[in-house]
Design an enzyme around this catalytic site. Structure first.
Site, PDB file in Angstrom:
ATOM      1  N   GLN A 157      -0.075  -4.730  -2.874  1.00 21.97           N
ATOM      2  CA  GLN A 157      -0.735  -5.811  -1.780  1.00 21.97           C
ATOM      3  C   GLN A 157      -1.252  -6.992  -2.648  1.00 21.97           C
ATOM      4  OE1 GLN A 157      -2.132  -3.940   1.689  1.00 21.97           O
ATOM      5  NE2 GLN A 157      -2.962  -6.079   2.218  1.00 21.97           N
ATOM      6  N   SER A 164       3.338  -3.500 -19.273  1.00 17.59           N
ATOM      7  CA  SER A 164       3.375  -4.994 -18.923  1.00 17.59           C
ATOM      8  C   SER A 164       3.071  -5.276 -17.590  1.00 17.59           C
ATOM      9  CB  SER A 164       4.599  -5.563 -19.385  1.00 17.59           C
ATOM     10  OG  SER A 164       4.775  -7.093 -19.235  1.00 17.59           O
ATOM     11  N   CYS A 219       0.297   0.140  -3.511  1.00 13.55           N
ATOM     12  CA  CYS A 219       0.518  -0.604  -2.304  1.00 13.55           C
ATOM     13  C   CYS A 219       1.274  -2.073  -2.519  1.00 13.55           C
ATOM     14  CB  CYS A 219      -0.883  -0.880  -1.600  1.00 13.55           C
ATOM     15  SG  CYS A 219      -1.814  -1.968  -2.624  1.00 13.55           S
ATOM     16  N   ARG A 252       6.245 -10.067  21.185  1.00 13.69           N
ATOM     17  CA  ARG A 252       6.364 -11.252  22.143  1.00 13.69           C
ATOM     18  C   ARG A 252       7.108 -12.262  21.214  1.00 13.69           C
ATOM     19  NH1 ARG A 252       0.279 -11.372  24.008  1.00 13.69           N
ATOM     20  NH2 ARG A 252       0.037 -11.264  21.778  1.00 13.69           N
ATOM     21  N   LYS A 253       6.634 -12.180  19.896  1.00  8.68           N
ATOM     22  CA  LYS A 253       7.015 -13.440  19.084  1.00  8.68           C
ATOM     23  C   LYS A 253       8.706 -13.344  19.054  1.00  8.68           C
ATOM     24  CE  LYS A 253       4.705 -12.224  15.636  1.00  8.68           C
ATOM     25  NZ  LYS A 253       3.440 -11.481  15.951  1.00  8.68           N
ATOM     26  N   ARG A 270      12.234  -2.112 -24.260  1.00  7.24           N
ATOM     27  CA  ARG A 270      12.447  -1.544 -22.886  1.00  7.24           C
ATOM     28  C   ARG A 270      13.694  -1.533 -22.366  1.00  7.24           C
ATOM     29  NH1 ARG A 270       8.462  -2.695 -18.468  1.00  7.24           N
ATOM     30  NH2 ARG A 270       8.963  -1.286 -16.740  1.00  7.24           N
ATOM     31  N   ALA A 279       0.743   0.355 -15.640  1.00  8.45           N
ATOM     32  CA  ALA A 279       0.395  -1.191 -15.588  1.00  8.45           C
ATOM     33  C   ALA A 279      -0.664  -1.127 -14.270  1.00  8.45           C
ATOM     34  CB  ALA A 279       1.595  -2.084 -15.316  1.00  8.45           C
ATOM     35  N   GLU A 328      15.268  -3.923 -15.974  1.00 10.31           N
ATOM     36  CA  GLU A 328      14.958  -4.584 -14.850  1.00 10.31           C
ATOM     37  C   GLU A 328      15.963  -5.505 -14.264  1.00 10.31           C
ATOM     38  OE1 GLU A 328      12.716  -2.631 -16.235  1.00 10.31           O
ATOM     39  OE2 GLU A 328      11.327  -1.938 -14.320  1.00 10.31           O
ATOM     40  N   HIS A 354      15.562  -5.642 -10.316  1.00  8.85           N
ATOM     41  CA  HIS A 354      14.938  -6.050  -9.430  1.00  8.85           C
ATOM     42  C   HIS A 354      15.772  -6.222  -7.870  1.00  8.85           C
ATOM     43  CE1 HIS A 354      11.273  -6.065 -11.322  1.00  8.85           C
ATOM     44  NE2 HIS A 354      11.600  -7.178 -12.330  1.00  8.85           N
ATOM     45  N   TYR A 412      16.976  -8.279 -16.205  1.00  6.70           N
ATOM     46  CA  TYR A 412      16.718  -9.458 -16.937  1.00  6.70           C
ATOM     47  C   TYR A 412      17.719  -9.811 -17.771  1.00  6.70           C
ATOM     48  CZ  TYR A 412      11.943  -9.529 -14.586  1.00  6.70           C
ATOM     49  OH  TYR A 412      11.138  -9.498 -13.751  1.00  6.70           O
TER      50      TYR A 412
HETATM   51  P1  NAP Z   1      -0.703  -7.146  13.089  1.00  4.22           P
HETATM   52  O1  NAP Z   1       0.117  -7.009  12.045  1.00  4.22           O
HETATM   53  O2  NAP Z   1      -1.368  -8.434  13.422  1.00  4.22           O
HETATM   54  O3  NAP Z   1       0.028  -6.839  14.558  1.00  4.22           O
HETATM   55  C1  NAP Z   1      -0.386  -6.862  15.641  1.00  4.22           C
HETATM   56  C2  NAP Z   1       0.794  -6.871  16.638  1.00  4.22           C
HETATM   57  O4  NAP Z   1       0.325  -6.741  17.963  1.00  4.22           O
HETATM   58  C3  NAP Z   1       1.806  -7.900  16.701  1.00  4.22           C
HETATM   59  O5  NAP Z   1       3.093  -7.479  16.518  1.00  4.22           O
HETATM   60  C4  NAP Z   1       1.651  -8.692  17.704  1.00  4.22           C
HETATM   61  O6  NAP Z   1       2.922  -9.181  18.258  1.00  4.22           O
HETATM   62  C5  NAP Z   1       1.048  -7.702  18.866  1.00  4.22           C
HETATM   63  N1  NAP Z   1      -0.144  -8.170  19.549  1.00  4.22           N
HETATM   64  C6  NAP Z   1      -1.154  -9.048  19.363  1.00  4.22           C
HETATM   65  N2  NAP Z   1      -1.732  -9.268  20.606  1.00  4.22           N
HETATM   66  C7  NAP Z   1      -1.299  -8.485  21.508  1.00  4.22           C
HETATM   67  C8  NAP Z   1      -1.445  -8.337  22.896  1.00  4.22           C
HETATM   68  N3  NAP Z   1      -2.437  -9.096  23.553  1.00  4.22           N
HETATM   69  N4  NAP Z   1      -0.688  -7.588  23.637  1.00  4.22           N
HETATM   70  C9  NAP Z   1       0.480  -7.289  23.238  1.00  4.22           C
HETATM   71  N5  NAP Z   1       0.747  -7.172  21.831  1.00  4.22           N
HETATM   72  C10 NAP Z   1      -0.004  -8.004  20.620  1.00  4.22           C
HETATM   73  O7  NAP Z   1      -1.883  -6.027  13.429  1.00  4.22           O
HETATM   74  P2  NAP Z   1      -2.007  -4.533  13.181  1.00  4.22           P
HETATM   75  O8  NAP Z   1      -0.525  -4.254  13.138  1.00  4.22           O
HETATM   76  O9  NAP Z   1      -2.946  -3.998  13.875  1.00  4.22           O
HETATM   77  O10 NAP Z   1      -2.242  -4.435  11.344  1.00  4.22           O
HETATM   78  C11 NAP Z   1      -3.723  -4.886  10.949  1.00  4.22           C
HETATM   79  C12 NAP Z   1      -3.536  -5.428   9.872  1.00  4.22           C
HETATM   80  O11 NAP Z   1      -3.153  -4.571   8.631  1.00  4.22           O
HETATM   81  C13 NAP Z   1      -2.790  -6.467   9.338  1.00  4.22           C
HETATM   82  O12 NAP Z   1      -3.223  -7.449   8.642  1.00  4.22           O
HETATM   83  C14 NAP Z   1      -1.546  -5.988   8.862  1.00  4.22           C
HETATM   84  O13 NAP Z   1      -0.752  -6.844   8.173  1.00  4.22           O
HETATM   85  C15 NAP Z   1      -2.101  -4.965   7.887  1.00  4.22           C
HETATM   86  N6  NAP Z   1      -1.362  -3.815   7.747  1.00  4.22           N
HETATM   87  C16 NAP Z   1      -0.058  -3.956   6.942  1.00  4.22           C
HETATM   88  C17 NAP Z   1       0.641  -2.915   6.847  1.00  4.22           C
HETATM   89  C18 NAP Z   1       1.673  -2.940   5.922  1.00  4.22           C
HETATM   90  O14 NAP Z   1       2.119  -4.065   5.248  1.00  4.22           O
HETATM   91  N7  NAP Z   1       2.460  -2.103   5.667  1.00  4.22           N
HETATM   92  C19 NAP Z   1       0.586  -1.631   7.339  1.00  4.22           C
HETATM   93  C20 NAP Z   1      -0.558  -1.677   8.284  1.00  4.22           C
HETATM   94  C21 NAP Z   1      -1.617  -2.626   8.627  1.00  4.22           C
HETATM   95  P3  NAP Z   1       3.046 -10.487  19.191  1.00  4.22           P
HETATM   96  O15 NAP Z   1       2.080 -11.387  19.471  1.00  4.22           O
HETATM   97  O16 NAP Z   1       4.232 -11.127  18.881  1.00  4.22           O
HETATM   98  O17 NAP Z   1       3.688  -9.616  20.537  1.00  4.22           O
HETATM   99 FE1  SF4 Z   2      -2.479  -0.615  -7.493  1.00  2.00          FE
HETATM  100 FE2  SF4 Z   2      -2.276  -1.730  -4.842  1.00  2.00          FE
HETATM  101 FE3  SF4 Z   2      -4.165  -2.299  -6.772  1.00  2.00          FE
HETATM  102 FE4  SF4 Z   2      -1.594  -2.981  -7.005  1.00  2.00          FE
HETATM  103  S1  SF4 Z   2      -2.963  -3.727  -5.369  1.00  2.00           S
HETATM  104  S2  SF4 Z   2      -3.001  -2.213  -8.654  1.00  2.00           S
HETATM  105  S3  SF4 Z   2      -0.465  -1.413  -6.202  1.00  2.00           S
HETATM  106  S4  SF4 Z   2      -3.851  -0.334  -5.720  1.00  2.00           S
END
Ligand code: NAP
Ligand code: SF4
Length: 705
Positions: free
Chosen positions: A378, A63, A376, A596-597, A253, A349, A203, A291, A205
């Site tokens: 995602q 499911s 993932c 920085r945020k 289930r 699934a 899960e 969950h 429910y």
């Molecule tokens: P990101 O998620 O946008 O993070 C970039 C980081 O760099 C932020 O923390 C930002 O924070 C900092 N930053 C940006 N410009 C900067 C500057 N000029 N100087 C210093 N710090 C700076 O990008 P990413 O980590 O490169 O990832 C790329 C993409 O892949 C994103 O969309 C991310 O969501 C995705 N991704 C997801 C995962 C996951 O979900 N596990 C893993 C890997 C990648 P501040 O601006 O606050 O400093």
């Molecule tokens: Fe699998 Fe990621 Fe696709 Fe979901 S988005 S079905 S977890 S590969």
């Protein structure tokens, strides 16, 4: 690169072509025609009698809510979605959870089946699946206290940690009415042509809420002793069986491992399973974890088949078939589970979102061509939790079967693709699958950012996507020019009808004084191990890649440990709920992540997986500092201002994870040469680029050329 080339060489084109003809595009009726004399997965393809159904394989499409259930006209799209999977060889499908009544809906817009006038749309689904020669069951799910609306009900008025609403405790009459609602929905499902129902009892429910003392504090016929707490579940199964007759498949289930401190004991799980069998269930499916529990159960970091041991433990205690689930994604994993007798059937699934042809490919011994679910979350669960339509990161067609159509072209073109990261791989393989002549250049490693991702602990599955695309390029005769940077001259000489620029991104070098100090390195250098990382580490940037780098460094610095003890899963089942204290993580390194945020670090990580990353790092003692301003880097370390104070943060290594910039150096030169290019993926827009967008852009372009 060498590895990629070896992978390409490993599978001969002719071999793949011969092996695949039977599986590809074949209707379910002819799905056995291409069967090998010696099946690669003998246990997976051993027939199974399930209730009144005769199945030729032991794979259940489990499911999964898609969001199409609530869309206007969504059931026709859902019929296309299930129909495609049925034609892809899966013989038994369970729908996403449908509520038996208004109060049981997960959210107010979610689906409910309570009236005859609703049957028409369900018949789209049953017809589509039956036309392909397969079977489909409706899952009946009552959310109980997990409902995200103010009309929720539960055994007791105890709010779930994951809901804003405190449920109303059901009266005795309310409990009996709920049972009638389950039965009514099962009868309606039968009238709509479903082959059976799955009653969702796990899960966390409603049914699970009755079973567990954690959520059931009643003192009437439905609470108190374990017998009385499980009475609700047993009555639902008994009354449903009575109403639907003996030939209608009845699955239950069952939560075999609550993963809750005060969840069921093992003895209670066995008692419940036996009572469910007695009450008339044909088959029991495995549910793992509530969950609300903070132990991952399906994320990529969970080892493959991590929970099949629980199903195996129950097997000697019941005589009906058992289905196992969670993190099973490839045929060899499924085969091993079945060969070892851990279960009678496997449920998947998400792998069917990733590849509708999973079963046909496994049967035809082409598992190398399976687009593997990389767990993932995602494109699927993260979307569902944001009330968006579910799709799949590695297969953007999932959920969009009627919209993103890969039709054979009547006018084959020469298409040049520059860059074979996720976007380029997707565009090249889809364009080639449609009959275009594709020439693809890659200056570095085929796979781009996925090669980096696959080096992160818990993300090794990303390598499967690169393997899949390598197979697709081979299969569709893409002329791959690996280790070759495309020049404008070369591209122009090829006289392409279309040029696709998928040259990806380069890491951003933050503009900080002293950024060229020897202690500073990029995330690429850190992940690839090109530079040694010291014991006192600062990470500039707390986004997705910052978290990935921190996770890698944490894993490298931990003593040897297994996943179960890290999360406190009691594989001996000595404790209630199968949980014990998690292993303390003692790091031999000091790691600080900066941004920085001022907000929460990692706020944009996936909805269903972000907590796992944050929790892992916190438990390992990683420090987070938000709201910093970077001043300079020198031998003393990183100079910052934080909370109006200037500080020097000492560091052996400073790793920049500060996002990316688009790499589109070829674009201007191409335009000057009069060559228009389609720019996709990170090369198009680096901000918030992720693999989901990159692959989708590639697929949409590949489909449109
Ligand atoms: P990101 O998620 O946008 O993070 C970039 C980081 O760099 C932020 O923390 C930002 O924070 C900092 N930053 C940006 N410009 C900067 C500057 N000029 N100087 C210093 N710090 C700076 O990008 P990413 O980590 O490169 O990832 C790329 C993409 O892949 C994103 O969309 C991310 O969501 C995705 N991704 C997801 C995962 C996951 O979900 N596990 C893993 C890997 C990648 P501040 O601006 O606050 O400093
Ligand atoms: Fe699998 Fe990621 Fe696709 Fe979901 S988005 S079905 S977890 S590969």
């Amino acid at each position: 690169m060498k590895k990629n080339r070896q992978a390409l060489a490993h599978y001969s084109r002719d071999w793949l072509r011969n092996q695949s003809q039977s599986g590809r595009d074949s209707p379910a009726q002819s799905r056995y025609n291409g069967c090998m004399t010696e099946p690669a997965y003998p246990h997976l393809f051993t027939p199974l009698q399930l209730g009144g159904l005769q199945l030729g394989s032991r794979v259940l499409m489990g499911s999964m809510h898609t969001g199409l259930e609530e869309m206007r006209g969504g059931y026709k799209k859902l019929a296309a979605f299930y129909g495609e999977r049925a034609r892809g060889g899966v013989e038994l499908i369970v729908t996403g959870g449908i509520s038996p009544d208004f109060r049981g809906r997960l959210a107010l817009p979610t689906s409910q089946l309570s009236w005859r006038w609703q049957l028409g749309k369900h018949r789209y689904l049953t017809d589509a699946v039956h036309d392909a020669g397969s079977h489909i069951c409706l899952q009946i799910l009552h959310a109980g206290r997990y409902a995200m609306h103010p009309f929720s009900v539960a055994p007791s008025a105890i709010r779930a940690p994951i809901s804003r609403f405190t449920p109303k405790a059901l009266s005795d009459a309310g409990v009996r009415r709920s049972i009638r609602h389950f039965v009514n929905t099962a009868q309606l499902a039968q009238q709509a042509g479903y082959d059976g129902v799955e009653i969702m009892g796990s899960e966390g429910y409603l049914i699970n809420q009755f079973i567990s003392a954690h959520t059931n504090q009643r003192n009437d016929a439905w609470g108190g002793s374990f017998e009385r707490r499980m009475h609700f579940a047993v009555e639902i199964v008994r009354c449903t069986r009575e109403a639907v007759g003996k030939d209608f498949l009845l699955m239950f289930r069952l939560s075999m491992l609550d993963l809750l401190q005060d969840g069921c004991s093992w003895e209670e799980v066995v008692q419940l399973a036996q009572a469910i069998e007695q009450a008339g269930a044909d088959v029991i499916n495995t549910g793992i974890g509530w969950h609300e529990v903070r132990i991952p159960t399906i994320a990529a970091s969970v080892p493959r088949a991590a929970f099949t041991w629980v199903t195996a433990k129950l097997k000697p205690h019941v005589s009906i078939p058992l289905i196992t689930s969670n993190r099973i994604n490839m045929p060899d994993v499924a085969e091993q589970i079945l060969a070892e007798g851990e279960a009678d059937m496997v449920s998947m699934a998400r792998p069917f979102l990733a590849d509708a042809e999973w079963v046909n490919k496994a049967r035809a011994q082409q598992s190398e061509r399976i687009n593997t679910c990389i767990a993932c979350n995602q494109g699927c669960l993260d979307h569902v939790f944001q009330a968006k339509r579910a799709t799949c990161l590695v297969n953007p067609r999932a959920g969009y079967e009627t919209e993103l159509v890969y039709e054979k072209t009547a006018t084959p073109k020469t298409v040049v693709v520059v860059g074979l990261g996720p976007a380029g791989l997707s565009a090249a393989s889809i364009a080639a699958s449609r009959g275009h002549r594709v020439i693809a250049f890659e200056a570095g490693d085929i796979g781009g950012q996925f090669n980096l991702a696959s080096k992160i602990p818990g993300k090794q599955e990303f390598a499967e996507t690169v393997r899949y695309y390598l197979q697709q390029l081979k299969y569709y005769d893409v002329d791959v020019r690996a280790n070759t940077a495309a020049s404008v001259d070369v591209i122009v000489r090829l006289q392409p009808d279309a040029v696709v620029l998928a040259t990806g991104v380069t890491p951003r070098t933050p503009d900080i004084e002293g950024i060229d100090h020897p202690s500073v390195m990029s995330y690429v250098e850190a992940i690839n191990g090109d530079r040694a990382v010291g014991d006192n580490v600062l990470i500039i940037g707390a986004g997705g890649i910052g978290f990935d780098v921190a996770t890698l460094l944490v894993e490298q610095s931990l003593p040897q440990h297994d996943w179960y003890s890290q999360w406190g899963v009691d594989t001996q089942y000595r404790h209630r709920g199968g949980v014990t204290s998690p292993l303390p993580l003692q790091l031999s390194r000091r790691i600080t992540m900066l941004q920085r945020k001022t907000g929460k670090p990692g706020a944009h990580l996936g909805k269903t997986t972000g907590w796992i990353h944050r929790m892992t790092l916190r438990r390992a003692g990683v420090q987070f500092v938000s709201g910093v301003r970077y001043l300079k880097i020198d031998d003393a370390g990183l100079h910052v201002t934080h909370e109006s104070e200037t500080k020097v943060l000492a560091a052996d290594s400073i790793i920049t994870c500060a996002g990316q910039l688009s790499n589109r150096t070829l674009l201007d030169a191409l335009q000057q040469a009069g060559c228009e290019a389609h720019v996709i993926g990170g090369a198009n827009r680096a901000a918030e680029i992720d693999a989901e967008r990159a692959i989708r852009e590639g697929a949409e372009l590949g489909a449109s050329l």
